[in-house]
Design a protein around this motif. Structure first.
Motif, PDB file in Angstrom:
ATOM      1  N   LEU A  43       0.812  -1.222   0.000  1.00  0.00           N
ATOM      2  CA  LEU A  43       0.000   0.000   0.000  1.00  0.00           C
ATOM      3  C   LEU A  43       0.848   1.275   0.000  1.00  0.00           C
ATOM      4  O   LEU A  43       0.487   2.271  -0.625  1.00  0.00           O
ATOM      5  CB  LEU A  43      -0.930  -0.007   1.207  1.00  0.00           C
ATOM      6  N   ARG A  44       1.944   1.209   0.717  1.00  0.00           N
ATOM      7  CA  ARG A  44       2.803   2.410   0.756  1.00  0.00           C
ATOM      8  C   ARG A  44       3.354   2.735  -0.624  1.00  0.00           C
ATOM      9  O   ARG A  44       3.400   3.913  -1.008  1.00  0.00           O
ATOM     10  CB  ARG A  44       3.939   2.194   1.749  1.00  0.00           C
ATOM     11  N   ASP A  45       3.739   1.680  -1.319  1.00  0.00           N
ATOM     12  CA  ASP A  45       4.255   1.937  -2.665  1.00  0.00           C
ATOM     13  C   ASP A  45       3.154   2.498  -3.567  1.00  0.00           C
ATOM     14  O   ASP A  45       3.406   3.377  -4.381  1.00  0.00           O
ATOM     15  CB  ASP A  45       4.801   0.635  -3.249  1.00  0.00           C
ATOM     16  N   ILE A  46       1.947   1.943  -3.401  1.00  0.00           N
ATOM     17  CA  ILE A  46       0.827   2.456  -4.201  1.00  0.00           C
ATOM     18  C   ILE A  46       0.560   3.922  -3.868  1.00  0.00           C
ATOM     19  O   ILE A  46       0.361   4.757  -4.752  1.00  0.00           O
ATOM     20  CB  ILE A  46      -0.414   1.564  -3.971  1.00  0.00           C
ATOM     21  N   GLN A  47       0.534   4.228  -2.598  1.00  0.00           N
ATOM     22  CA  GLN A  47       0.318   5.633  -2.202  1.00  0.00           C
ATOM     23  C   GLN A  47       1.421   6.544  -2.743  1.00  0.00           C
ATOM     24  O   GLN A  47       1.159   7.639  -3.212  1.00  0.00           O
ATOM     25  CB  GLN A  47       0.269   5.720  -0.674  1.00  0.00           C
ATOM     26  N   ARG A  48       2.641   6.047  -2.663  1.00  0.00           N
ATOM     27  CA  ARG A  48       3.763   6.868  -3.165  1.00  0.00           C
ATOM     28  C   ARG A  48       3.607   7.094  -4.664  1.00  0.00           C
ATOM     29  O   ARG A  48       3.833   8.193  -5.156  1.00  0.00           O
ATOM     30  CB  ARG A  48       5.080   6.162  -2.860  1.00  0.00           C
ATOM     31  N   LEU A  49       3.216   6.022  -5.340  1.00  0.00           N
ATOM     32  CA  LEU A  49       3.030   6.151  -6.790  1.00  0.00           C
ATOM     33  C   LEU A  49       1.919   7.126  -7.125  1.00  0.00           C
ATOM     34  O   LEU A  49       2.060   7.984  -8.010  1.00  0.00           O
ATOM     35  CB  LEU A  49       2.704   4.764  -7.368  1.00  0.00           C
ATOM     36  N   HIS A  50       0.809   7.056  -6.456  1.00  0.00           N
ATOM     37  CA  HIS A  50      -0.297   7.982  -6.724  1.00  0.00           C
ATOM     38  C   HIS A  50       0.038   9.386  -6.276  1.00  0.00           C
ATOM     39  O   HIS A  50      -0.445  10.360  -6.893  1.00  0.00           O
ATOM     40  CB  HIS A  50      -1.569   7.476  -6.020  1.00  0.00           C
ATOM     41  N   ALA A  51       0.852   9.486  -5.239  1.00  0.00           N
ATOM     42  CA  ALA A  51       1.237  10.817  -4.779  1.00  0.00           C
ATOM     43  C   ALA A  51       2.056  11.543  -5.831  1.00  0.00           C
ATOM     44  O   ALA A  51       2.005  12.780  -5.941  1.00  0.00           O
ATOM     45  CB  ALA A  51       2.010  10.705  -3.478  1.00  0.00           C
ATOM     46  N   GLN A  52       2.777  10.790  -6.629  1.00  0.00           N
ATOM     47  CA  GLN A  52       3.566  11.443  -7.682  1.00  0.00           C
ATOM     48  C   GLN A  52       2.670  12.107  -8.724  1.00  0.00           C
ATOM     49  O   GLN A  52       3.024  13.128  -9.292  1.00  0.00           O
ATOM     50  CB  GLN A  52       4.460  10.406  -8.353  1.00  0.00           C
ATOM     51  N   PHE A  53       1.511  11.497  -8.974  1.00  0.00           N
ATOM     52  CA  PHE A  53       0.617  12.035 -10.013  1.00  0.00           C
ATOM     53  C   PHE A  53      -0.581  12.768  -9.422  1.00  0.00           C
ATOM     54  O   PHE A  53      -1.535  13.060 -10.151  1.00  0.00           O
ATOM     55  CB  PHE A  53       0.125  10.885 -10.904  1.00  0.00           C
ATOM     56  N   ALA A  54      -0.505  13.008  -8.156  1.00  0.00           N
ATOM     57  CA  ALA A  54      -1.619  13.744  -7.546  1.00  0.00           C
ATOM     58  C   ALA A  54      -1.644  15.164  -8.093  1.00  0.00           C
ATOM     59  O   ALA A  54      -0.601  15.767  -8.344  1.00  0.00           O
ATOM     60  CB  ALA A  54      -1.463  13.758  -6.026  1.00  0.00           C
ATOM     61  N   PRO A  55      -2.818  15.668  -8.314  1.00  0.00           N
ATOM     62  CA  PRO A  55      -2.895  17.037  -8.848  1.00  0.00           C
ATOM     63  C   PRO A  55      -2.345  18.041  -7.861  1.00  0.00           C
ATOM     64  O   PRO A  55      -2.762  18.102  -6.704  1.00  0.00           O
ATOM     65  CB  PRO A  55      -4.397  17.241  -9.082  1.00  0.00           C
ATOM     66  N   ASP A  56      -1.388  18.856  -8.328  1.00  0.00           N
ATOM     67  CA  ASP A  56      -0.758  19.871  -7.465  1.00  0.00           C
ATOM     68  C   ASP A  56      -1.634  21.111  -7.291  1.00  0.00           C
ATOM     69  O   ASP A  56      -1.360  21.960  -6.454  1.00  0.00           O
ATOM     70  CB  ASP A  56       0.575  20.295  -8.071  1.00  0.00           C
ATOM     71  N   SER A  57      -2.640  21.221  -8.136  1.00  0.00           N
ATOM     72  CA  SER A  57      -3.480  22.411  -8.042  1.00  0.00           C
ATOM     73  C   SER A  57      -4.262  22.425  -6.732  1.00  0.00           C
ATOM     74  O   SER A  57      -4.661  23.495  -6.267  1.00  0.00           O
ATOM     75  CB  SER A  57      -4.449  22.455  -9.211  1.00  0.00           C
ATOM     76  N   MET A  58      -4.467  21.275  -6.171  1.00  0.00           N
ATOM     77  CA  MET A  58      -5.207  21.224  -4.918  1.00  0.00           C
ATOM     78  C   MET A  58      -4.334  21.528  -3.716  1.00  0.00           C
ATOM     79  O   MET A  58      -4.837  21.667  -2.617  1.00  0.00           O
ATOM     80  CB  MET A  58      -5.837  19.846  -4.754  1.00  0.00           C
ATOM     81  N   THR A  59      -3.060  21.576  -3.922  1.00  0.00           N
ATOM     82  CA  THR A  59      -2.151  21.813  -2.807  1.00  0.00           C
ATOM     83  C   THR A  59      -1.826  23.299  -2.705  1.00  0.00           C
ATOM     84  O   THR A  59      -1.328  23.903  -3.655  1.00  0.00           O
ATOM     85  CB  THR A  59      -0.851  21.018  -3.005  1.00  0.00           C
TER      86      THR A  59
END
Lengths: 287, 150
Positions: A3-19
């Protein structure tokens, strides 16, 4: 892949506009601009306190000088006005001294009010009685242009020459001239009139200048030629001190005989005041 | 403020029949019999995962197997098997285990994907599951995308 790897992978492509990470954005701002802005603003703030005391001192000094100058001007004006009023009162004091002492207090008040209300008179006072009185000759220019009945008779009666007539009526005005007339003829007003007449007539007759300068106008010998007599007729009004001939038209309208007679009479009566006018004519005749 | 990271996980041993539409990232390690649309985030088909339909996403990473067309509006990374046409707008990366069985086209960037269009496309795909490899259908899809772009 846990799960951590999956989260890390999705975190890379998470939209930055929301941050919206303000500390990160602020830290990402370019530092040199901030450093220069912070460095410039204190420099201005440091310069301003240095310059303000000088400006304040200069402004205060100028204000003090202005106040002192205004005070001095006010004091000077006050002193001037007080001095003028005191001098005026001192000048007016000898006149009421002759009057009674009882009416002094009331007159002082009235004088003060009069002095305050009276307009300034720059001319020196002079007695009115010394002024020359008006005579009939002063009103002569106002008379209608033309010959009177007497003048016409006199002109008709004389047929020989102007020199004879000039001698005959000349005796009468010379005898009838009084002290008042002489004084009137000698007054500076007449003198100025004579000068103006001379300056007005001189350019009209340039040919007679030589004769008039050569022979004095006061005494015309009866043995002279007619031509010289006519020349004398033209020149005599300019030299005479006759007060009523201020207008040039009057000279032309009047008969020559009367002009000659009057000129001779008046010049004989008052030679002294005629001399400056003659000098003026001489000056113009030189032209 | 940081948005929470929402992920849909189809784990190994999970089989779903039908189309899926999510507005965040999804990882599929199971079996999905239908199309899948991810509006934003990462569409991840992990090892052992199988999609029988059209896969559309912003960022697409395929480590498993896709029997259908693939539309990627952003980056596309393939290290698996794709039996269908591939339409991508941004970058494409092919891994050592990439196996492509279809055409590869780069199209104009599509900022949004209309849901009705996708549903129609999904319906068409469902209606002709056996004709997925035909060239006529690919041409129709291309024309639909160009209409959307226009």
């Amino acid at each position: 892949m846990d799960l951590r790897d999956i989260q890390r992978l999705h975190a890379q492509f998470a939209p930055d506009s929301m941050t919206i990470d303000l500390p990160r954005q602020i830290a990402a701002l370019p530092a040199p601009t901030d450093a220069t802005a912070k460095a410039k603003s204190p420099a201005i703030k440091l310069k301003l306190p240095k310059s303000t005391p000088i400006v304040r001192r200069s402004v205060a000094a100028v204000a003090i000088v202005a106040v002192v100058a205004m005070a001095g001007m006010g004091a000077a004006s006050l002193y001037k006005s007080l001095h003028a009023t005191s001098a005026q009162s001192a000048n007016e004091q000898p006149v009421p001294q002759a009057q009674s002492a009882g009416s002094k207090s009331g007159q002082k008040e009235s004088r003060a009010s009069d002095a305050a209300l009276r307009p300034i008179d720059a001319e020196p006072p002079h007695p009115v009685a010394m002024a020359p009185m008006l005579t009939a000759k002063d009103l002569a220019p106002a008379a209608p242009i033309g010959l009177t009945a007497d003048q016409f008779k006199s002109s008709m009666g004389t047929s020989t020459g102007p020199t004879v007539n000039a001698a005959a009526p000349a005796a009468k005005p010379a005898a009838t001239l009084s002290n008042e007339d002489q004084r009137a003829a000698a007054s500076p007003i007449r003198q100025s009139r004579r000068e103006s007449d001379a300056s007005g007539q001189a350019p009209l007759k340039p040919t007679t200048t030589a004769v008039s300068t050569a022979a004095p106008t006061a005494s015309v010998p009866p043995t002279q030629s007619v031509a010289q007599a006519t020349v004398q007729d033209h020149t005599s009004p300019t030299n005479a001190a006759e007060p009523a001939k201020s207008h040039s038209r009057r000279h032309h309208s009047r008969s020559r005989e009367e002009q000659v007679s009057e000129a001779d009479a008046v010049s004989a009566a008052s030679k002294k005041p005629a001399s400056p006018s003659r000098a003026g004519t001489n000056e113009v005749q030189m032209f | 403020m940081k948005a929470e990271l929402n992920i849909t996980l189809i784990a190994r041993g999970c089989a779903i029949t039908g189309d899926m539409v999510v507005d965040h990232g999804i990882s599929c390690f199971g079996l999905l019999d239908g199309g899948i649309i991810s509006t934003q985030g990462l569409l991840h088909i992990g090892e052992g995962g199988l999609i029988k339909g059209t896969a559309q996403g912003e960022h697409v990473r395929i480590d498993g197997r896709v029997d259908g067309d693939v539309h990627a509006r952003g980056s596309l990374e393939i290290n698996g098997q794709v039996s269908g046409d591939i339409f991508y707008c941004g970058t494409i990366r092919l891994g050592p285990r990439a196996a492509l069985n279809g055409t590869l086209k780069r199209v104009a960037r599509m900022l949004t994907i209309e849901a009705q269009t996708e549903q129609k496309q999904g319906a068409v795909a469902d209606a002709r599951p056996s004709d997925s490899a035909s060239g006529e259908r690919v041409e129709s899809n291309v024309t639909d995308i160009s209409r959307v772009i226009a």
